[in-house]
Design an enzyme around this catalytic site. Structure first.
Site, short mmCIF file in Angstrom:
data_model
loop_
_atom_site.label_atom_id
_atom_site.label_comp_id
_atom_site.label_asym_id
_atom_site.label_seq_id
_atom_site.Cartn_x
_atom_site.Cartn_y
_atom_site.Cartn_z
N GLU A 57 0.85 -1.20 0.00
CA GLU A 57 0.00 0.00 0.00
C GLU A 57 0.88 1.24 0.00
O GLU A 57 2.11 1.14 0.17
CB GLU A 57 -0.94 0.00 1.22
CG GLU A 57 -2.04 -1.05 1.10
CD GLU A 57 -3.01 -1.08 2.26
OE1 GLU A 57 -2.80 -0.34 3.24
OE2 GLU A 57 -3.98 -1.85 2.19
N HIS A 84 -8.82 9.78 2.76
CA HIS A 84 -8.37 8.67 1.92
C HIS A 84 -8.49 9.13 0.47
O HIS A 84 -9.52 9.69 0.09
CB HIS A 84 -9.22 7.43 2.17
CG HIS A 84 -8.62 6.17 1.63
ND1 HIS A 84 -8.50 5.93 0.27
CD2 HIS A 84 -8.07 5.09 2.25
CE1 HIS A 84 -7.93 4.75 0.09
NE2 HIS A 84 -7.64 4.23 1.27
N ARG A 93 -0.38 8.88 1.76
CA ARG A 93 -1.78 9.25 1.52
C ARG A 93 -2.03 10.75 1.44
O ARG A 93 -2.83 11.21 0.64
CB ARG A 93 -2.57 8.67 2.69
CG ARG A 93 -3.88 8.15 2.33
CD ARG A 93 -4.41 7.37 3.48
NE ARG A 93 -4.33 5.96 3.22
CZ ARG A 93 -4.84 5.06 4.03
NH1 ARG A 93 -5.41 5.41 5.15
NH2 ARG A 93 -4.75 3.78 3.73
N HIS A 146 -11.37 10.06 6.41
CA HIS A 146 -11.16 8.64 6.65
C HIS A 146 -10.68 8.32 8.06
O HIS A 146 -11.16 7.38 8.67
CB HIS A 146 -10.12 8.16 5.63
CG HIS A 146 -9.82 6.70 5.66
ND1 HIS A 146 -10.77 5.75 5.37
CD2 HIS A 146 -8.67 6.03 5.92
CE1 HIS A 146 -10.22 4.54 5.45
NE2 HIS A 146 -8.95 4.68 5.80
N ARG A 165 -1.09 9.18 8.96
CA ARG A 165 -0.93 7.74 9.25
C ARG A 165 -0.50 6.96 8.01
O ARG A 165 -1.03 7.15 6.92
CB ARG A 165 -2.26 7.17 9.76
CG ARG A 165 -2.25 5.66 9.92
CD ARG A 165 -3.52 5.18 10.56
NE ARG A 165 -4.67 5.33 9.72
CZ ARG A 165 -5.13 4.39 8.89
NH1 ARG A 165 -4.51 3.22 8.78
NH2 ARG A 165 -6.22 4.60 8.18
P1 FAD Z 1 -13.99 1.33 15.72
O1 FAD Z 1 -13.70 0.10 14.99
O2 FAD Z 1 -14.56 2.46 14.96
O3 FAD Z 1 -14.97 0.98 16.92
C1 FAD Z 1 -15.51 2.01 17.71
C2 FAD Z 1 -16.60 1.42 18.57
O4 FAD Z 1 -17.00 2.37 19.55
C3 FAD Z 1 -17.85 1.06 17.81
O5 FAD Z 1 -18.32 -0.18 18.32
C4 FAD Z 1 -18.84 2.16 18.17
O6 FAD Z 1 -20.19 1.81 18.09
C5 FAD Z 1 -18.42 2.42 19.59
N1 FAD Z 1 -18.80 3.75 20.10
C6 FAD Z 1 -18.52 4.96 19.58
N2 FAD Z 1 -19.03 5.92 20.37
C7 FAD Z 1 -19.64 5.30 21.40
C8 FAD Z 1 -20.36 5.75 22.54
N3 FAD Z 1 -20.60 7.04 22.78
N4 FAD Z 1 -20.85 4.83 23.42
C9 FAD Z 1 -20.65 3.50 23.19
N5 FAD Z 1 -19.98 3.02 22.13
C10 FAD Z 1 -19.49 3.92 21.25
N6 FAD Z 1 -7.06 0.56 9.04
C11 FAD Z 1 -6.11 -0.35 8.78
O7 FAD Z 1 -5.16 -0.49 9.57
N7 FAD Z 1 -6.19 -1.13 7.67
C12 FAD Z 1 -7.20 -1.04 6.78
O8 FAD Z 1 -7.25 -1.77 5.81
C13 FAD Z 1 -8.21 -0.06 7.01
N8 FAD Z 1 -9.22 0.09 6.14
C14 FAD Z 1 -10.24 0.96 6.46
C15 FAD Z 1 -11.34 1.05 5.62
C16 FAD Z 1 -12.42 1.85 5.98
C17 FAD Z 1 -13.61 1.96 5.06
C18 FAD Z 1 -12.39 2.57 7.19
C19 FAD Z 1 -13.55 3.43 7.60
C20 FAD Z 1 -11.28 2.51 8.00
C21 FAD Z 1 -10.20 1.71 7.65
N9 FAD Z 1 -9.08 1.61 8.47
C22 FAD Z 1 -8.10 0.70 8.18
C23 FAD Z 1 -9.03 2.31 9.74
C24 FAD Z 1 -9.42 1.32 10.84
O9 FAD Z 1 -10.44 0.47 10.37
C25 FAD Z 1 -9.91 2.02 12.08
O10 FAD Z 1 -9.07 3.06 12.43
C26 FAD Z 1 -9.95 1.01 13.23
O11 FAD Z 1 -10.72 -0.08 12.87
C27 FAD Z 1 -10.50 1.68 14.47
O12 FAD Z 1 -10.75 0.70 15.42
P2 FAD Z 1 -11.34 1.12 16.83
O13 FAD Z 1 -11.59 -0.13 17.57
O14 FAD Z 1 -10.47 2.15 17.43
O15 FAD Z 1 -12.70 1.88 16.48
C1 SIN Z 2 -7.29 0.81 2.49
O1 SIN Z 2 -7.56 -0.38 2.33
O2 SIN Z 2 -6.92 1.57 1.59
C2 SIN Z 2 -7.40 1.38 3.85
C3 SIN Z 2 -6.16 1.15 4.55
C4 SIN Z 2 -6.07 2.05 5.74
O3 SIN Z 2 -6.91 2.89 6.00
O4 SIN Z 2 -5.07 1.89 6.44
#
Ligand code: FAD
Ligand code: SIN
Length: 537
Positions: A114, A239, A285, A346, A381
């Protein structure tokens, strides 16, 4: 009084919250609350994968170097080193938990490429890595008896000394959270020895985002209100390639597509990234998103093209089944025609400041995942370092708490007996709500128009004035009204918008994701973090 008491309260059920729950369940009772359904999270939508060093040609120094370069001089060297060195062990744990990562015939990970990476190091499950991670972790934690997961429970406020009915002066510490059961409409205190915020990002603060509806910055907003230090919020990552479609559906086209040879082109078919960076389509990015933004502004076009038509058809369909199917459902055959793409909000690179054990400046409050600012992302990032950060620092939080337990420091403070009931009364004024709900669209528009990929002092000042007006209106309404999910999210998004604008105004340079036309060159590099805290406390 109705209240819930638990050892560890985890707020959020994405990769960070679930992995932390899995680890902490070894030495206490864990309660996870989550705002909507348990799987609904940014994690569930992650495509590309998890960056980690497994290739024979790769090593930790190279991954550290790529992370620091993408981070535009602002990555914290210690946390970055920790993430990279501890990453492979955590990825293997995910494999053991049941994430079906792609492997070759000999059991080695199939490693993708990537932007910003000089080596193939993206461990993935086709183009649906996040969904597989989320599914495996949910299955795992549901089989552990001392983990409870409560859906439709929204964290309203963190409980800190100013809520207590006692006059004794004490350091700022967290006793848990007031939680709204959105199905019953009641708010009850959840009291815990340790509270872990894992609430993810805030993409919903912009009009166009790759993030689902839950991403409203609740964790950063409530931590800020509670007195936490908030770091580097000006660095909101766009993104480069989100699908552009008249139906307005937000869908990511993974950077791994460019890793496989996809090329960005103008509408007339010219490839343009070689004019912007030696790494061309695989530049970091921030650079690619800014290049696309520039191309769109120059030509007046609503999008650019991502071309995969020259690539081997069966390979594209095998590697990117979800992207292929999604585009096909909208009438685009990506093996025959280029994909229309635009940048979209993103990832929140800043967040609640933590140390390398996820600890914040508020005692007993930890943060992990996208809500946290551990220092590993700096000003931009590196692709696929987010899932990695989530699992590495979730593990480190559990190590820290385990040590506290060994040292006899893990207990509920006596002051927790003074936690009062949620005493907020109010009227639901639906007529007024219609007016207030317009504020949501206004906030998103202000952020997209004035605080997007390219900024200026003039635009930021304008955004600041408008956001402050809306903040006052929402604050006034909040103080008179029975709370609901919508109102809580609006209140938090306004707070996030304000923090991003304030941080952007403080950074008098262009760096990473923060590009200002007033400081177009890196002439006066500060290399300092932007820190904000609640001065009203
Ligand atoms: P999240 O997975 O967002 O989870 C947050 C949780 O908190 C959810 O369950 C939500 O409901 C809960 N929540 C929020 N507010 C409250 C509240 N007030 N009360 C109770 N619960 C609450 N990163 C990579 O490293 N590789 C990738 O390939 C990649 N691809 C991506 C593709 C997309 C489309 C997106 C959107 C992001 C991508 N990212 C990727 C980024 C990565 O997915 C996220 O940064 C990461 O998953 C965040 O994880 P998290 O557990 O911190 O938060
Ligand atoms: C992607 O698959 O391009 C997302 C990867 C990332 O957000 O790190």
């Amino acid at each position: 009084m109705k209240k819930v008491t638990t050892d560890f309260l985890i707020i959020g059920s994405g990769v960070a919250g679930l992995f932390c729950a899995y680890k902490l369940s070894a030495f206490g009772e864990v309660t996870i609350i989550t705002k909507k359904f348990d799987y609904e999270s940014n994690t569930n939508y992650a495509q590309g994968g998890i960056a980690s060093v497994f290739a024979k040609t790769d090593n930790a120094e190279k991954h550290i170097q790529d992370t620091m370069e993408a981070g535009a001089g602002l990555c914290d060297p210690e946390s970055t080193r920790i993430m990279v060195h501890e990453g492979p062990a955590r990825v293997r744990e995910l494999l053991d938990i049941g994430v079906p990562f792609n492997t070759d015939g000999e059991g080695n990970f199939e490693l993708g490429l990537e932007g910003g990476h000089r080596e193939n190091r993206i461990v993935h499950a086709y183009d649906r890595t996040g969904r597989e991670v989320e599914r495996a972790l949910l299955t795992c934690i549901k089989s552990i008896s001392n983990i409870k997961i409560l859906e439709h429970h929204n964290c309203v406020e963190l409980i800190t000394p100013h809520h207590l009915k006692t006059n004794s002066v004490m350091e700022n510490r967290c006793f848990g959270a007031y939680v709204l059961n959105t199905r019953k409409g009641e708010v009850i205190p959840f009291v815990a020895k340790k509270t872990i915020l894992a609430t993810g990002g805030a993409g919903q603060v912009y009009l166009h985002t790759t993030n689902p509806d839950i991403a409203t910055g609740d964790g950063v907003a409530s931590a800020y209100r509670a007195g936490a230090r908030i770091k580097n919020m000006e660095f909101y990552q766009f993104h480069p390639t989100s699908l552009f479609h008249e139906k307005g559906e937000s869908f990511l086209i993974s950077e791994a597509v460019r890793g496989k040879g996809g090329i960005l082109r103008r509408l007339n078919g010219e490839a343009f990234m070689k004019e912007y960076h030696p790494m061309e389509d695989l530049a970091p990015r921030d650079i690619v998103a800014r290049a696309i933004d520039n191309e769109m502004k120059k030509s007046g076009s609503s999008h650019v093209l991502l071309d995969t038509t020259h690539l081997v058809k069966p390979e594209i369909i095998r590697y990117f089944p979800s992207i292929y199917e999604k585009c096909k459902s909208l009438g685009i055959d990506i093996t025959e025609e280029p994909i229309p793409v635009v940048p979209a909000a993103h990832y929140m690179c800043g967040g609640v400041e933590t140390d390398v054990y996820g600890r914040t400046n508020i005692r007993d409050l930890y943060c992990v995942g996208e809500v946290a600012s551990t220092g590993v992302h700096g000003g931009n990032r590196l692709a696929s370092n987010s899932l990695l950060e989530g699992v590495v620092f979730a593990h480190r939080i559990s190590e820290n708490i385990y040590n506290e337990k060994l040292n006899g420091h893990l207990h509920l403070p006596s002051e927790a007996t003074y936690i009062p009931e949620w005493d907020k009364e109010g009227l639901k004024n639906t007529e007024e709500w219609v007016l207030i709900s317009h504020n949501l669209h206004e906030v998103k528009s202000i952020m997209s128009d004035y605080v997007g990929i390219v900024r200026s002092n003039l635009r930021l000042e304008r955004a600041k004035r408008r956001i402050h007006l809306i903040r006052e209106e929402v604050r006034d309404y909040y103080n008179r009204t029975i709370i609901s999910n919508q109102l809580l999210e609006l209140r938090n998004l306004v707070q996030i918008a304000d923090l991003i604008v304030q941080s952007a105004l403080l950074r008098k340079e262009s760096r990473g994701l923060h590009y200002s036309t007033d400081y177009p060159e890196d002439r006066n590099p500060s290399r300092k973090d932007t820190i904000l805290w609640n001065e009203e406390l």
